[in-house]
Design a protein around this motif. Structure first.
Motif, PDB file in Angstrom:
ATOM      1  N   ASP A  66      45.598  41.340  35.971  1.00  0.00           N
ATOM      2  CA  ASP A  66      45.258  41.426  34.806  1.00  0.00           C
ATOM      3  C   ASP A  66      44.348  40.159  34.024  1.00  0.00           C
ATOM      4  O   ASP A  66      43.872  39.064  34.136  1.00  0.00           O
ATOM      5  CB  ASP A  66      45.863  41.235  33.151  1.00  0.00           C
ATOM      6  CG  ASP A  66      45.497  41.051  32.051  1.00  0.00           C
ATOM      7  OD1 ASP A  66      44.646  41.961  32.075  1.00  0.00           O
ATOM      8  OD2 ASP A  66      45.386  40.822  31.462  1.00  0.00           O
ATOM      9  N   GLN A  67      42.547  40.981  34.352  1.00  0.00           N
ATOM     10  CA  GLN A  67      41.256  40.208  34.199  1.00  0.00           C
ATOM     11  C   GLN A  67      40.450  40.890  33.329  1.00  0.00           C
ATOM     12  O   GLN A  67      39.411  40.060  33.225  1.00  0.00           O
ATOM     13  CB  GLN A  67      40.816  40.193  35.623  1.00  0.00           C
ATOM     14  CG  GLN A  67      40.269  41.363  36.055  1.00  0.00           C
ATOM     15  CD  GLN A  67      39.298  40.447  37.807  1.00  0.00           C
ATOM     16  OE1 GLN A  67      40.038  39.943  37.602  1.00  0.00           O
ATOM     17  NE2 GLN A  67      38.599  41.534  37.826  1.00  0.00           N
ATOM     18  N   ASN A  72      45.903  46.573  30.632  1.00  0.00           N
ATOM     19  CA  ASN A  72      46.473  46.165  31.139  1.00  0.00           C
ATOM     20  C   ASN A  72      47.116  45.365  32.299  1.00  0.00           C
ATOM     21  O   ASN A  72      46.727  47.097  33.410  1.00  0.00           O
ATOM     22  CB  ASN A  72      48.386  46.147  30.631  1.00  0.00           C
ATOM     23  CG  ASN A  72      47.790  46.628  28.878  1.00  0.00           C
ATOM     24  OD1 ASN A  72      47.559  45.429  28.592  1.00  0.00           O
ATOM     25  ND2 ASN A  72      48.626  47.265  28.320  1.00  0.00           N
ATOM     26  N   ARG A  99      47.718  36.686  35.785  1.00  0.00           N
ATOM     27  CA  ARG A  99      46.263  36.939  34.610  1.00  0.00           C
ATOM     28  C   ARG A  99      45.616  35.821  35.088  1.00  0.00           C
ATOM     29  O   ARG A  99      45.324  34.814  35.915  1.00  0.00           O
ATOM     30  CB  ARG A  99      46.815  36.076  33.243  1.00  0.00           C
ATOM     31  CG  ARG A  99      45.801  36.125  32.829  1.00  0.00           C
ATOM     32  CD  ARG A  99      46.346  35.678  31.347  1.00  0.00           C
ATOM     33  NE  ARG A  99      45.186  35.710  29.943  1.00  0.00           N
ATOM     34  CZ  ARG A  99      45.076  35.248  29.487  1.00  0.00           C
ATOM     35  NH1 ARG A  99      46.553  33.824  28.870  1.00  0.00           N
ATOM     36  NH2 ARG A  99      44.515  35.340  28.168  1.00  0.00           N
ATOM     37  N   ASP A 103      43.905  39.159  28.886  1.00  0.00           N
ATOM     38  CA  ASP A 103      44.390  39.279  27.923  1.00  0.00           C
ATOM     39  C   ASP A 103      45.503  38.761  28.311  1.00  0.00           C
ATOM     40  O   ASP A 103      46.420  38.119  29.019  1.00  0.00           O
ATOM     41  CB  ASP A 103      44.151  40.331  26.941  1.00  0.00           C
ATOM     42  CG  ASP A 103      44.897  41.528  27.614  1.00  0.00           C
ATOM     43  OD1 ASP A 103      45.232  41.091  28.487  1.00  0.00           O
ATOM     44  OD2 ASP A 103      44.928  42.488  27.191  1.00  0.00           O
ATOM     45  N   ASP A 104      47.134  38.617  27.378  1.00  0.00           N
ATOM     46  CA  ASP A 104      48.131  38.116  27.436  1.00  0.00           C
ATOM     47  C   ASP A 104      49.059  39.446  28.000  1.00  0.00           C
ATOM     48  O   ASP A 104      49.999  39.079  28.254  1.00  0.00           O
ATOM     49  CB  ASP A 104      48.613  37.527  26.523  1.00  0.00           C
ATOM     50  CG  ASP A 104      47.692  36.515  25.939  1.00  0.00           C
ATOM     51  OD1 ASP A 104      47.381  35.299  27.550  1.00  0.00           O
ATOM     52  OD2 ASP A 104      47.852  35.417  24.804  1.00  0.00           O
ATOM     53  N   TYR A 106      50.609  41.124  30.582  1.00  0.00           N
ATOM     54  CA  TYR A 106      50.981  40.911  32.294  1.00  0.00           C
ATOM     55  C   TYR A 106      51.466  40.610  32.193  1.00  0.00           C
ATOM     56  O   TYR A 106      52.667  39.417  32.603  1.00  0.00           O
ATOM     57  CB  TYR A 106      49.367  39.825  33.141  1.00  0.00           C
ATOM     58  CG  TYR A 106      49.716  38.381  32.539  1.00  0.00           C
ATOM     59  CD1 TYR A 106      50.353  37.513  33.297  1.00  0.00           C
ATOM     60  CD2 TYR A 106      49.289  38.125  31.704  1.00  0.00           C
ATOM     61  CE1 TYR A 106      50.591  36.513  33.167  1.00  0.00           C
ATOM     62  CE2 TYR A 106      49.404  36.804  30.952  1.00  0.00           C
ATOM     63  CZ  TYR A 106      50.231  35.670  32.402  1.00  0.00           C
ATOM     64  OH  TYR A 106      50.747  34.519  31.935  1.00  0.00           O
ATOM     65  N   GLY A 133      53.620  36.933  33.313  1.00  0.00           N
ATOM     66  CA  GLY A 133      53.611  36.380  32.421  1.00  0.00           C
ATOM     67  C   GLY A 133      55.307  36.686  31.149  1.00  0.00           C
ATOM     68  O   GLY A 133      55.351  35.293  30.857  1.00  0.00           O
TER      69      GLY A 133
END
Length: 185
Positions: A66-67, A72, A99, A103-104, A106, A133
């Motif tokens: 996830d970058q 996602n 990640r 964003d968050d 992952y 995550g």
């Protein structure tokens, strides 16, 4: 075992169109997806077919990254899109959803279950050394999904936020038989 290795160039398997697929005595490894041009779902296997059966299969060393802030990364080993998966002595080891500036979103190092019709049965096998995550072992998102865990070991997985072994949302059914070993971080 036969090994299918994507050498970090792409996803290993894409299953769709209602296909019923059986993998036996196989190692699935080296899948890598980055979400820069679209979602990175299922670096090892993206399953949107019929029934997927995994017998004596090792899904190992697959990575979804996830970058991006608009996409996602979900399911390092397996992304199951509201379908049926049956694992008989299937091992998910060292899969990651990481990640790298995104964003968050992952989740699901080994397995990400998406959709209320997701039905995943694991008979034996191990989820070990997976990372995400949320839901290092597995993450299930949608109400109505069912997980049947029969003598499964979920050990040594890691989540940066919640659910080293697994994380599920409201309305998910988890049935455990013949014991479940959980030791995660």
């Amino acid at each position: 075992y036969t090994t299918i290795d994507a050498n970090s160039a792409s996803r290993v398997f894409l299953i769709n169109g209602g296909a019923n697929v059986t993998f036996e005595n196989l190692t699935i490894t080296g899948g890598r997806l980055v979400d820069t041009s679209g979602a990175a779902y299922g670096a090892g296997i993206y399953h949107d077919g019929g029934t997927l059966t995994l017998t004596n299969v090792n899904i190992n060393g697959n990575v979804a990254v996830d970058q991006s802030t608009s996409n996602n990364a979900l399911g390092g080993g397996l992304f199951n899109n509201s379908r049926t998966v049956i694992g008989n002595n299937a091992d998910f080891t060292d899969n990651k959803v990481i990640r790298n500036g995104g964003d968050d979103s992952y989740h699901g190092g080994a397995i990400f279950g998406n959709g209320g019709n997701s039905n995943i049965t694991l008979n034996g096998g191990t989820l070990f050394g997976n990372e995400a995550g949320d839901g290092g072992g597995f993450y299930s998102w949608s109400r109505g999904a069912t997980y049947n865990l029969n003598g499964v070991t979920i050990d040594g997985n890691r989540a940066n936020a919640n659910g080293g072994g697994f994380r599920v949302t409201t309305g998910i059914t988890i049935n455990v038989t013949n014991g479940l070993t959980l030791t995660n971080n």
